[in-house]
Design a protein around this motif. Structure first.
Motif, PDB file in Angstrom:
ATOM      1  N   ALA A 133       0.840  -1.208   0.000  1.00 55.29           N
ATOM      2  CA  ALA A 133       0.000   0.000   0.000  1.00 55.29           C
ATOM      3  C   ALA A 133       0.869   1.250   0.000  1.00 55.29           C
ATOM      4  O   ALA A 133       0.580   2.219  -0.710  1.00 55.29           O
ATOM      5  CB  ALA A 133      -0.931  -0.007   1.210  1.00 55.29           C
ATOM      6  N   ALA A 134       1.943   1.229   0.774  1.00 56.25           N
ATOM      7  CA  ALA A 134       2.860   2.372   0.806  1.00 56.25           C
ATOM      8  C   ALA A 134       3.497   2.571  -0.563  1.00 56.25           C
ATOM      9  O   ALA A 134       3.591   3.706  -1.055  1.00 56.25           O
ATOM     10  CB  ALA A 134       3.939   2.154   1.870  1.00 56.25           C
ATOM     11  N   LEU A 135       3.911   1.481  -1.200  1.00 55.31           N
ATOM     12  CA  LEU A 135       4.538   1.584  -2.516  1.00 55.31           C
ATOM     13  C   LEU A 135       3.553   2.109  -3.559  1.00 55.31           C
ATOM     14  O   LEU A 135       3.884   2.990  -4.357  1.00 55.31           O
ATOM     15  CB  LEU A 135       5.094   0.224  -2.936  1.00 55.31           C
ATOM     16  N   THR A 136       2.332   1.599  -3.533  1.00 58.14           N
ATOM     17  CA  THR A 136       1.305   2.055  -4.477  1.00 58.14           C
ATOM     18  C   THR A 136       1.068   3.547  -4.329  1.00 58.14           C
ATOM     19  O   THR A 136       1.027   4.297  -5.303  1.00 58.14           O
ATOM     20  CB  THR A 136      -0.010   1.282  -4.260  1.00 58.14           C
ATOM     21  N   ARG A 137       0.930   4.003  -3.091  1.00 61.47           N
ATOM     22  CA  ARG A 137       0.678   5.434  -2.857  1.00 61.47           C
ATOM     23  C   ARG A 137       1.893   6.281  -3.230  1.00 61.47           C
ATOM     24  O   ARG A 137       1.757   7.381  -3.770  1.00 61.47           O
ATOM     25  CB  ARG A 137       0.293   5.664  -1.402  1.00 61.47           C
ATOM     26  N   ALA A 138       3.088   5.767  -2.954  1.00 59.75           N
ATOM     27  CA  ALA A 138       4.307   6.496  -3.305  1.00 59.75           C
ATOM     28  C   ALA A 138       4.428   6.656  -4.818  1.00 59.75           C
ATOM     29  O   ALA A 138       4.836   7.714  -5.307  1.00 59.75           O
ATOM     30  CB  ALA A 138       5.530   5.780  -2.742  1.00 59.75           C
ATOM     31  N   VAL A 139       4.059   5.626  -5.562  1.00 56.82           N
ATOM     32  CA  VAL A 139       4.082   5.718  -7.031  1.00 56.82           C
ATOM     33  C   VAL A 139       3.096   6.782  -7.496  1.00 56.82           C
ATOM     34  O   VAL A 139       3.418   7.605  -8.361  1.00 56.82           O
ATOM     35  CB  VAL A 139       3.776   4.344  -7.677  1.00 56.82           C
ATOM     36  N   GLU A 140       1.893   6.775  -6.920  1.00 56.49           N
ATOM     37  CA  GLU A 140       0.897   7.797  -7.277  1.00 56.49           C
ATOM     38  C   GLU A 140       1.436   9.198  -7.008  1.00 56.49           C
ATOM     39  O   GLU A 140       1.294  10.099  -7.838  1.00 56.49           O
ATOM     40  CB  GLU A 140      -0.394   7.575  -6.481  1.00 56.49           C
ATOM     41  N   GLU A 141       2.037   9.381  -5.843  1.00 54.79           N
ATOM     42  CA  GLU A 141       2.594  10.688  -5.478  1.00 54.79           C
ATOM     43  C   GLU A 141       3.735  11.080  -6.424  1.00 54.79           C
ATOM     44  O   GLU A 141       3.813  12.226  -6.866  1.00 54.79           O
ATOM     45  CB  GLU A 141       3.097  10.681  -4.032  1.00 54.79           C
ATOM     46  N   ALA A 142       4.607  10.135  -6.723  1.00 56.15           N
ATOM     47  CA  ALA A 142       5.751  10.420  -7.608  1.00 56.15           C
ATOM     48  C   ALA A 142       5.266  10.829  -8.996  1.00 56.15           C
ATOM     49  O   ALA A 142       5.793  11.782  -9.588  1.00 56.15           O
ATOM     50  CB  ALA A 142       6.671   9.201  -7.694  1.00 56.15           C
ATOM     51  N   LYS A 143       4.275  10.125  -9.506  1.00 61.13           N
ATOM     52  CA  LYS A 143       3.763  10.452 -10.839  1.00 61.13           C
ATOM     53  C   LYS A 143       3.061  11.812 -10.840  1.00 61.13           C
ATOM     54  O   LYS A 143       3.259  12.610 -11.755  1.00 61.13           O
ATOM     55  CB  LYS A 143       2.824   9.346 -11.322  1.00 61.13           C
ATOM     56  N   SER A 144       2.277  12.102  -9.818  1.00 63.20           N
ATOM     57  CA  SER A 144       1.549  13.372  -9.798  1.00 63.20           C
ATOM     58  C   SER A 144       2.477  14.565  -9.571  1.00 63.20           C
ATOM     59  O   SER A 144       2.198  15.659 -10.052  1.00 63.20           O
ATOM     60  CB  SER A 144       0.447  13.352  -8.740  1.00 63.20           C
ATOM     61  N   ARG A 145       3.586  14.341  -8.880  1.00 65.62           N
ATOM     62  CA  ARG A 145       4.526  15.424  -8.594  1.00 65.62           C
ATOM     63  C   ARG A 145       5.696  15.487  -9.572  1.00 65.62           C
ATOM     64  O   ARG A 145       6.506  16.403  -9.512  1.00 65.62           O
ATOM     65  CB  ARG A 145       5.116  15.256  -7.188  1.00 65.62           C
ATOM     66  N   GLY A 146       5.809  14.470 -10.430  1.00 65.21           N
ATOM     67  CA  GLY A 146       6.960  14.393 -11.324  1.00 65.21           C
ATOM     68  C   GLY A 146       8.249  14.154 -10.552  1.00 65.21           C
ATOM     69  O   GLY A 146       9.307  14.666 -10.895  1.00 65.21           O
ATOM     70  N   SER A 147       8.145  13.360  -9.488  1.00 64.28           N
ATOM     71  CA  SER A 147       9.271  13.122  -8.583  1.00 64.28           C
ATOM     72  C   SER A 147       9.951  11.791  -8.868  1.00 64.28           C
ATOM     73  O   SER A 147       9.356  10.871  -9.409  1.00 64.28           O
ATOM     74  CB  SER A 147       8.794  13.105  -7.133  1.00 64.28           C
ATOM     75  N   ARG A 148      11.181  11.711  -8.415  1.00 62.09           N
ATOM     76  CA  ARG A 148      11.941  10.464  -8.432  1.00 62.09           C
ATOM     77  C   ARG A 148      11.541   9.682  -7.193  1.00 62.09           C
ATOM     78  O   ARG A 148      11.298  10.254  -6.131  1.00 62.09           O
ATOM     79  CB  ARG A 148      13.431  10.794  -8.398  1.00 62.09           C
ATOM     80  N   LEU A 149      11.473   8.364  -7.319  1.00 58.55           N
ATOM     81  CA  LEU A 149      11.073   7.494  -6.222  1.00 58.55           C
ATOM     82  C   LEU A 149      12.259   6.644  -5.787  1.00 58.55           C
ATOM     83  O   LEU A 149      12.908   6.019  -6.622  1.00 58.55           O
ATOM     84  CB  LEU A 149       9.920   6.594  -6.681  1.00 58.55           C
ATOM     85  N   VAL A 150      12.547   6.653  -4.490  1.00 55.65           N
ATOM     86  CA  VAL A 150      13.606   5.808  -3.936  1.00 55.65           C
ATOM     87  C   VAL A 150      12.924   4.792  -3.023  1.00 55.65           C
ATOM     88  O   VAL A 150      12.328   5.166  -2.006  1.00 55.65           O
ATOM     89  CB  VAL A 150      14.654   6.628  -3.146  1.00 55.65           C
ATOM     90  N   VAL A 151      13.010   3.524  -3.413  1.00 57.27           N
ATOM     91  CA  VAL A 151      12.380   2.443  -2.658  1.00 57.27           C
ATOM     92  C   VAL A 151      13.436   1.823  -1.749  1.00 57.27           C
ATOM     93  O   VAL A 151      14.491   1.397  -2.216  1.00 57.27           O
ATOM     94  CB  VAL A 151      11.803   1.365  -3.604  1.00 57.27           C
ATOM     95  N   ILE A 152      13.132   1.784  -0.457  1.00 53.30           N
ATOM     96  CA  ILE A 152      14.064   1.245   0.529  1.00 53.30           C
ATOM     97  C   ILE A 152      13.489  -0.022   1.138  1.00 53.30           C
ATOM     98  O   ILE A 152      12.361  -0.028   1.631  1.00 53.30           O
ATOM     99  CB  ILE A 152      14.313   2.256   1.680  1.00 53.30           C
ATOM    100  N   ASN A 153      14.279  -1.094   1.096  1.00 57.10           N
ATOM    101  CA  ASN A 153      13.952  -2.333   1.788  1.00 57.10           C
ATOM    102  C   ASN A 153      15.087  -2.548   2.780  1.00 57.10           C
ATOM    103  O   ASN A 153      16.209  -2.799   2.386  1.00 57.10           O
ATOM    104  CB  ASN A 153      13.832  -3.489   0.803  1.00 57.10           C
ATOM    105  N   SER A 154      14.787  -2.372   4.058  1.00 55.77           N
ATOM    106  CA  SER A 154      15.817  -2.384   5.086  1.00 55.77           C
ATOM    107  C   SER A 154      15.653  -3.569   6.018  1.00 55.77           C
ATOM    108  O   SER A 154      14.563  -3.849   6.496  1.00 55.77           O
ATOM    109  CB  SER A 154      15.730  -1.077   5.886  1.00 55.77           C
ATOM    110  N   HIS A 155      16.771  -4.248   6.272  1.00 57.13           N
ATOM    111  CA  HIS A 155      16.801  -5.364   7.224  1.00 57.13           C
ATOM    112  C   HIS A 155      17.918  -5.103   8.218  1.00 57.13           C
ATOM    113  O   HIS A 155      18.958  -4.582   7.853  1.00 57.13           O
ATOM    114  CB  HIS A 155      17.099  -6.692   6.523  1.00 57.13           C
ATOM    115  N   ARG A 156      17.698  -5.502   9.447  1.00 58.48           N
ATOM    116  CA  ARG A 156      18.743  -5.336  10.461  1.00 58.48           C
ATOM    117  C   ARG A 156      19.856  -6.344  10.265  1.00 58.48           C
ATOM    118  O   ARG A 156      20.940  -6.182  10.781  1.00 58.48           O
ATOM    119  CB  ARG A 156      18.159  -5.522  11.858  1.00 58.48           C
ATOM    120  N   GLY A 157      19.614  -7.402   9.526  1.00 55.97           N
ATOM    121  CA  GLY A 157      20.614  -8.456   9.380  1.00 55.97           C
ATOM    122  C   GLY A 157      20.190  -9.657  10.201  1.00 55.97           C
ATOM    123  O   GLY A 157      19.146  -9.664  10.851  1.00 55.97           O
TER     124      GLY A 157
END
Length: 129
Positions: A15-39
């Motif tokens: 859901a966060a990714l879907t909304r971020a894509v919508e925001e990026a497209k509407s704003r003409g922004s670059r999207l940085v997707v972060i997948n973080s693990h502690r290890g």
């Protein structure tokens, strides 16, 4: 303009990714997707996370959004990684997914969500799954 989104392979992460894509497209922004693990995760779990991330990246690229993907396993909490990347990229927005909470759980957000909301160097958009 840059938008940073925290992605985990859950309905909240999608859901966060879907909304971020919508925001990026509407704003003409670059999207940085972060997948973080502690290890400390096993190889099978890591491969599954990488597969999910590749699939999500393909979907974002198909939407026409400009995307950069970072899979981070540095021993940091995900909140630390998202805040650091947002600062590094001079992000305008961080998008995170929140999971449903019980009435008592609503008193205390997840520690990562709370940290991002309080310490982010930019606006934060929190979405439900």
């Amino acid at each position: 303009m840059t938008i940073v989104v925290g992605f985990v392979p859950t309905k909240e992460g999608r859901a966060a990714l879907t909304r971020a894509v919508e925001e990026a497209k509407s704003r003409g922004s670059r999207l940085v997707v972060i997948n973080s693990h502690r290890g400390g995760i096993d190889d099978e779990t890591m491969r599954a996370a990488e597969d999910e991330l590749r699939q999500a990246t393909a979907e974002v690229e198909a939407s026409g959004a400009q995307v950069e993907v970072r899979q981070l396993v540095r021993g940091n909490e995900p909140a630390e990684d998202l805040i650091a990347v947002a600062s590094e990229t001079d992000a305008d927005l961080i998008v995170i997914g929140l999971r449903r909470r019980t009435p008592v759980g609503k008193l205390i957000l997840g520690s990562n969500a709370q940290r991002i909301l309080l310490d982010a160097p930019c606006a934060v958009l929190a979405v439900k799954g």
